[in-house]
Design a protein around this motif. Structure first.
Motif, PDB file in Angstrom:
ATOM      1  N   UNK A 275       1.004   3.690   3.695  1.00  0.00           N
ATOM      2  CA  UNK A 275       1.822   3.961   2.531  1.00  0.00           C
ATOM      3  C   UNK A 275       2.885   2.891   2.321  1.00  0.00           C
ATOM      4  N   UNK A 276       2.966   2.376   1.094  1.00  0.00           N
ATOM      5  CA  UNK A 276       3.983   1.387   0.737  1.00  0.00           C
ATOM      6  C   UNK A 276       4.505   1.706  -0.653  1.00  0.00           C
ATOM      7  N   UNK A 277       5.736   1.277  -0.905  1.00  0.00           N
ATOM      8  CA  UNK A 277       6.257   1.309  -2.276  1.00  0.00           C
ATOM      9  C   UNK A 277       6.037  -0.071  -2.884  1.00  0.00           C
ATOM     10  N   UNK A 278       5.227  -0.107  -3.934  1.00  0.00           N
ATOM     11  CA  UNK A 278       4.854  -1.368  -4.580  1.00  0.00           C
ATOM     12  C   UNK A 278       5.464  -1.419  -5.974  1.00  0.00           C
ATOM     13  N   UNK A 279       6.123  -2.509  -6.271  1.00  0.00           N
ATOM     14  CA  UNK A 279       6.675  -2.732  -7.607  1.00  0.00           C
ATOM     15  C   UNK A 279       5.892  -3.846  -8.289  1.00  0.00           C
ATOM     16  N   UNK A 280       5.426  -3.572  -9.507  1.00  0.00           N
ATOM     17  CA  UNK A 280       4.751  -4.581 -10.323  1.00  0.00           C
ATOM     18  C   UNK A 280       5.801  -5.188 -11.254  1.00  0.00           C
ATOM     19  N   UNK A 281       6.088  -6.483 -11.090  1.00  0.00           N
ATOM     20  CA  UNK A 281       7.108  -7.085 -11.941  1.00  0.00           C
ATOM     21  C   UNK A 281       6.484  -7.656 -13.215  1.00  0.00           C
ATOM     22  N   UNK A 282       7.320  -8.193 -14.062  1.00  0.00           N
ATOM     23  CA  UNK A 282       6.884  -8.631 -15.386  1.00  0.00           C
ATOM     24  C   UNK A 282       5.893  -9.796 -15.333  1.00  0.00           C
ATOM     25  N   UNK A 283       5.872 -10.532 -14.209  1.00  0.00           N
ATOM     26  CA  UNK A 283       4.953 -11.665 -14.069  1.00  0.00           C
ATOM     27  C   UNK A 283       3.652 -11.291 -13.366  1.00  0.00           C
ATOM     28  N   UNK A 284       3.523 -10.033 -12.980  1.00  0.00           N
ATOM     29  CA  UNK A 284       2.294  -9.578 -12.341  1.00  0.00           C
ATOM     30  C   UNK A 284       2.307  -9.624 -10.831  1.00  0.00           C
ATOM     31  N   UNK A 285       3.462  -9.948 -10.232  1.00  0.00           N
ATOM     32  CA  UNK A 285       3.555  -9.884  -8.778  1.00  0.00           C
ATOM     33  C   UNK A 285       3.598  -8.418  -8.336  1.00  0.00           C
ATOM     34  N   UNK A 286       3.000  -8.135  -7.196  1.00  0.00           N
ATOM     35  CA  UNK A 286       2.993  -6.778  -6.642  1.00  0.00           C
ATOM     36  C   UNK A 286       3.716  -6.831  -5.297  1.00  0.00           C
ATOM     37  N   UNK A 287       5.001  -6.572  -5.310  1.00  0.00           N
ATOM     38  CA  UNK A 287       5.821  -6.750  -4.124  1.00  0.00           C
ATOM     39  C   UNK A 287       6.165  -5.447  -3.435  1.00  0.00           C
ATOM     40  N   UNK A 288       6.309  -5.517  -2.114  1.00  0.00           N
ATOM     41  CA  UNK A 288       6.778  -4.370  -1.331  1.00  0.00           C
ATOM     42  C   UNK A 288       8.275  -4.180  -1.544  1.00  0.00           C
ATOM     43  N   UNK A 289       8.684  -2.943  -1.664  1.00  0.00           N
ATOM     44  CA  UNK A 289      10.106  -2.609  -1.778  1.00  0.00           C
ATOM     45  C   UNK A 289      10.410  -1.373  -0.947  1.00  0.00           C
ATOM     46  N   UNK A 290      11.663  -1.191  -0.543  1.00  0.00           N
ATOM     47  CA  UNK A 290      12.031   0.060   0.125  1.00  0.00           C
ATOM     48  C   UNK A 290      11.831   1.233  -0.841  1.00  0.00           C
ATOM     49  N   UNK A 291      11.570   2.362  -0.281  1.00  0.00           N
ATOM     50  CA  UNK A 291      11.423   3.550  -1.114  1.00  0.00           C
ATOM     51  C   UNK A 291      10.185   4.337  -0.744  1.00  0.00           C
ATOM     52  N   UNK A 292      10.072   5.502  -1.353  1.00  0.00           N
ATOM     53  CA  UNK A 292       8.927   6.370  -1.087  1.00  0.00           C
ATOM     54  C   UNK A 292       7.634   5.672  -1.503  1.00  0.00           C
ATOM     55  N   UNK A 293       6.586   5.862  -0.716  1.00  0.00           N
ATOM     56  CA  UNK A 293       5.301   5.224  -0.998  1.00  0.00           C
ATOM     57  C   UNK A 293       4.750   5.690  -2.336  1.00  0.00           C
ATOM     58  N   UNK A 294       4.318   4.746  -3.146  1.00  0.00           N
ATOM     59  CA  UNK A 294       3.607   5.087  -4.383  1.00  0.00           C
ATOM     60  C   UNK A 294       2.163   4.613  -4.343  1.00  0.00           C
ATOM     61  N   UNK A 295       1.725   4.070  -3.207  1.00  0.00           N
ATOM     62  CA  UNK A 295       0.339   3.633  -3.040  1.00  0.00           C
ATOM     63  C   UNK A 295      -0.001   3.604  -1.559  1.00  0.00           C
ATOM     64  N   UNK A 296      -1.259   3.880  -1.274  1.00  0.00           N
ATOM     65  CA  UNK A 296      -1.812   3.673   0.057  1.00  0.00           C
ATOM     66  C   UNK A 296      -2.540   2.331   0.014  1.00  0.00           C
ATOM     67  N   UNK A 297      -2.107   1.379   0.830  1.00  0.00           N
ATOM     68  CA  UNK A 297      -2.510  -0.017   0.681  1.00  0.00           C
ATOM     69  C   UNK A 297      -3.277  -0.487   1.912  1.00  0.00           C
ATOM     70  N   UNK A 298      -4.390  -1.172   1.692  1.00  0.00           N
ATOM     71  CA  UNK A 298      -5.155  -1.778   2.777  1.00  0.00           C
ATOM     72  C   UNK A 298      -4.752  -3.252   2.879  1.00  0.00           C
ATOM     73  N   UNK A 299      -4.089  -3.602   3.957  1.00  0.00           N
ATOM     74  CA  UNK A 299      -3.580  -4.963   4.116  1.00  0.00           C
ATOM     75  C   UNK A 299      -4.492  -5.849   4.953  1.00  0.00           C
TER      76      UNK A 299
END
Length: 320
Positions: A275-299
């Motif tokens: 589980x990670x909290x992922x933020x999609x910014x205006x340029x299309x980057x998908x960065x990890x941020x602190x916070x409750x998980x909004x996606x289950x991510x395979x790294x």
């Protein structure tokens, strides 16, 4: 109670236990309902994903939606593929066409032929209709830009939230394109499916549906010459269509980004998630941020484990 009566009750109890056990087995082994949303026709990995899906009896494919660019042309590619492999009962639905200069290398594959359909249903309407019919049961597998997803959320977010989950090939969390794990690190970058509709990606990550993410970190799976020769040499309906599409694609070594989504649904251990909290910014980057998980991510995934499963399944060596 007489001995005969006791024997009768024991027999009835055994029958009841067998029936309950059988019902539980059927429920636990019912095929998983999926809908695939794809930009098939550009890169060839979409076709390899569809091949894995049709070769997997664990999956009930309700429909295949097309997204990005000339969606009708993409739907005709789906029509032919499904027809050629004997799965013509699966409907192809077209999303709203969008302007793009991206060439469609496999366009010719879908032109003409006995499997071509004059038109296709609306992808967004189909998706929402199926969710209403099977609330909480459908896995949406998104392997293209997210135009259909964003449109469905805009039209009826409450219904969209009744998906069982979304499994998405998209994003770049800790590795960018070309970072294969043994070369110099390549930093994260905007990934194709996210970059081509950033607004829809932002909606998906915030809508509240269970989201499983297969990013560049775990999907840069190179299908080398040995693996291609093995697969294309099988001579089955499915592998023959993959060979045709591969040659139309016109490049050498495919990267099977998209098939990992199907493989994950079938064998989650092939791409373990966290589980990670992922933020999609205006340029299309998908960065990890602190916070409750909004996606289950395979790294991270193991390429050899993936291909051992993929090649045996698609080659037709039974369900393993």
């Amino acid at each position: 109670m007489s001995g005969v009566a006791r024997m009768r009750w024991r027999w009835i109890l055994r029958v009841v236990l067998v029936l309950v056990s059988s019902a539980g087995w059927a429920q636990n082994h019912a095929p998983e309902k999926i809908i695939i949303d794809t930009d098939i026709g550009d890169d060839v990995d979409d076709a390899f994903a569809l091949a894995l899906a049709v070769r997997s009896p664990e999956l009930q494919i309700l429909g295949v939606m097309t997204t990005f660019g000339d969606t009708e042309a993409r739907a005709r590619i789906v029509d032919r593929f499904l027809g050629e492999v004997g799965r013509g009962e699966i409907p192809a639905l077209a999303g709203k066409a969008t302007a793009t200069k991206n060439p469609m290398s496999q366009r010719k594959y879908g032109e003409g032929g006995r499997f071509a359909k004059a038109s296709h249903g609306d992808a967004v309407e189909f998706l929402l209709e199926q969710i209403r019919k099977y609330p909480g049961e459908i896995t949406l597998i998104a392997i293209g830009p997210l135009m259909n997803v964003g449109a469905a959320i805009d039209k009826d977010a409450a219904t969209f939230r009744k998906l069982k989950r979304v499994v998405l090939m998209g994003g770049s969390i800790r590795r960018g394109y070309g970072d294969l794990g043994y070369n110099a690190p390549v930093p994260p970058m905007p990934e194709w499916n996210i970059l081509n509709d950033v607004a829809s990606a932002q909606k998906l990550f915030s809508v509240g549906v269970p989201l499983y993410l297969m990013p560049l970190d775990s999907t840069q799976l190179k299908m080398d010459e040995v693996k291609r020769a093995f697969l294309f040499g099988q001579g089955t309906a499915v592998t023959d269509q993959l060979a045709v599409l591969y040659h139309l694609w016109g490049q050498e070594t495919p990267t099977l980004f998209d098939p990992m989504t199907i493989a994950f649904v079938l064998r989650p251990e092939l791409c373990p998630v966290q589980g990670l909290h992922i933020r999609v910014d205006e340029k299309g980057f998908t960065g990890e941020e602190p916070g409750a998980a909004n996606a289950q991510v395979c790294l991270e995934s193991n390429s050899e484990d993936f291909f051992r499963f993929y090649l045996r399944r698609v080659a037709g060596e039974g369900v393993k």
